[in-house]
Scaffold this active site. Sequence first.
Site, PDB file in Angstrom:
ATOM      1  N   THR A   6       0.856  -1.193   0.000  1.00 58.89           N
ATOM      2  CA  THR A   6       0.000   0.000   0.000  1.00 58.89           C
ATOM      3  C   THR A   6       0.895   1.247   0.000  1.00 58.89           C
ATOM      4  O   THR A   6       2.085   1.161  -0.292  1.00 58.89           O
ATOM      5  CB  THR A   6      -1.003  -0.031   1.171  1.00 58.89           C
ATOM      6  OG1 THR A   6      -1.959   1.023   0.996  1.00 58.89           O
ATOM      7  CG2 THR A   6      -0.332   0.153   2.532  1.00 58.89           C
ATOM      8  N   ASN A   7       0.329   2.397   0.309  1.00 58.03           N
ATOM      9  CA  ASN A   7       1.105   3.638   0.315  1.00 58.03           C
ATOM     10  C   ASN A   7       0.651   4.508   1.486  1.00 58.03           C
ATOM     11  O   ASN A   7      -0.221   4.110   2.257  1.00 58.03           O
ATOM     12  CB  ASN A   7       0.944   4.365  -1.028  1.00 58.03           C
ATOM     13  CG  ASN A   7      -0.514   4.595  -1.353  1.00 58.03           C
ATOM     14  OD1 ASN A   7      -1.205   5.320  -0.648  1.00 58.03           O
ATOM     15  ND2 ASN A   7      -1.008   3.954  -2.414  1.00 58.03           N
ATOM     16  N   ASP A   8       1.205   5.695   1.579  1.00 62.69           N
ATOM     17  CA  ASP A   8       0.984   6.540   2.761  1.00 62.69           C
ATOM     18  C   ASP A   8      -0.308   7.351   2.734  1.00 62.69           C
ATOM     19  O   ASP A   8      -0.546   8.160   3.636  1.00 62.69           O
ATOM     20  CB  ASP A   8       2.154   7.529   2.909  1.00 62.69           C
ATOM     21  CG  ASP A   8       3.343   6.887   3.588  1.00 62.69           C
ATOM     22  OD1 ASP A   8       3.127   5.915   4.327  1.00 62.69           O
ATOM     23  OD2 ASP A   8       4.470   7.361   3.369  1.00 62.69           O
ATOM     24  N   SER A   9      -1.134   7.188   1.712  1.00 65.54           N
ATOM     25  CA  SER A   9      -2.346   8.021   1.615  1.00 65.54           C
ATOM     26  C   SER A   9      -3.274   7.784   2.812  1.00 65.54           C
ATOM     27  O   SER A   9      -3.594   6.642   3.144  1.00 65.54           O
ATOM     28  CB  SER A   9      -3.094   7.699   0.319  1.00 65.54           C
ATOM     29  OG  SER A   9      -4.345   8.329   0.344  1.00 65.54           O
TER      30      SER A   9
END
Length: 404
Positions: free
Chosen positions: A211-214
């Site tokens: 996933t990512n930091d959003s």
Amino acid sequence: MLAGKHVALYVSGGIAAYKAAYLVRDLIRQGAQVRVVETTGAQAFVTPLTFQTLSKHAVYTDRFAQLAPDEVAHIELADWTEIALVAPATADLIAKMAHGIADDFASTALLATTAVKFVAPAMNVHMWENPATQRNVTTLKGDGVHIIEPDTGFLAEGYSGKGRFPEPEQIVALLRAKLLAQDTDLLLHGQQVLVTAGGTRERLDPVRYLTNDSSGKMGYALAQAAQNLGAQVTLISAPTALPVPVGVTYVGVDSAAAMRAALLQRYATAQLVIMAAAVADFRPATVADNKIKKTTADYTLALTKNPDILAELGQQKQQQFLIGFAAETQHLLANAQQKLVTKKVDMIVANDVSQAQVGFDHDTNAVTVLQPQQAPQQLPLASKQVIAQQILQLAIKAQAARAN
Ligand SMILES: Cc1cc2nc3c(=O)[nH]c(=O)nc-3n(C[C@H](O)[C@H](O)[C@H](O)COP(=O)(O)O)c2cc1C
């Protein structure tokens, strides 16, 4: 939205009647003028003095006790009312409303008012599920009454089930959302708006994902801002820790593929589409059925390219106004400009996520808005709520220019 509105609150005889006191306080906080009606049953739980003190108005209880000699109290209240809110609504009062019975002050005034009606049922789960109650609720819905669905949870009887009175602030938020959607003066009235938010999760095995930091904060702020402007908003969101704005239709997804499917299903009827989610560009080439075991050797993860959803929506674009987001750490404007052209979108909101206080997980943002044939527009550092309002104002302006 509720400022200055005349709200008649009808309290009937359920255990949740005490929560109606908080409801009066919350409505008054929103600027509403509140008058309270109590059934005889309600008075057994909370005295009229409580509601009189909170609402600063005498409480209506008895159909034959007229407060002023020159008017009929239930008609005067019915005509004064802009919003009639029955909360909590007993099975009994719901039955009376469904059948047009007028045998006490509450049922008589409710029959006499032409104001928009909201009913918040609260009762034991078996009373709620009883076919008679369900028939009556269906009748009321058919009559145009807005039913505020009871919550499921721990009931006063000591067990769990559907029938709980929602929290007062939840009821106020719902009322506000419904009124916003009905206000034809609002700039996004009648528009279907799709907003994506959050970082997608690309599964690797049953317990791991990429996933990512959003955080989803920008997308959620946009969804709320669009609702405030009267839009019917659908929020297609990857998992986040944020509360869903009340009145917004929520579609929870995990992967880019699921987000794409949810978007394509709703795209044809949307007027405004805002792609604020951080969609993964790649996903693991295979998803293991079982947890991948630790090995002594290095592990190489093969990735497959995800479909470019924004480009696909750009290709299929008809009436939609399509907004994309570009989060970059270098060559911000060049990359965003390229995205604008190649993906056939109407607006790119570019943010340099390498800057302090900007982008992922921050409460603030600073962006550059790019539109075809227009000079880039800077929106300086502000809360994501303010940035969301500014983006929507620019989109509304561009939609209007396109319509002319
Ligand atoms: C302790 C107690 C709690 C009650 N709670 C509820 C309730 O939560 N919901 C409901 O529909 N009826 C409840 N009732 C039953 C109603 O009070 C009863 O149906 C009454 O006739 C309702 O009158 P009203 O609709 O005029 O207020 C409760 C009764 C008692 C004695």
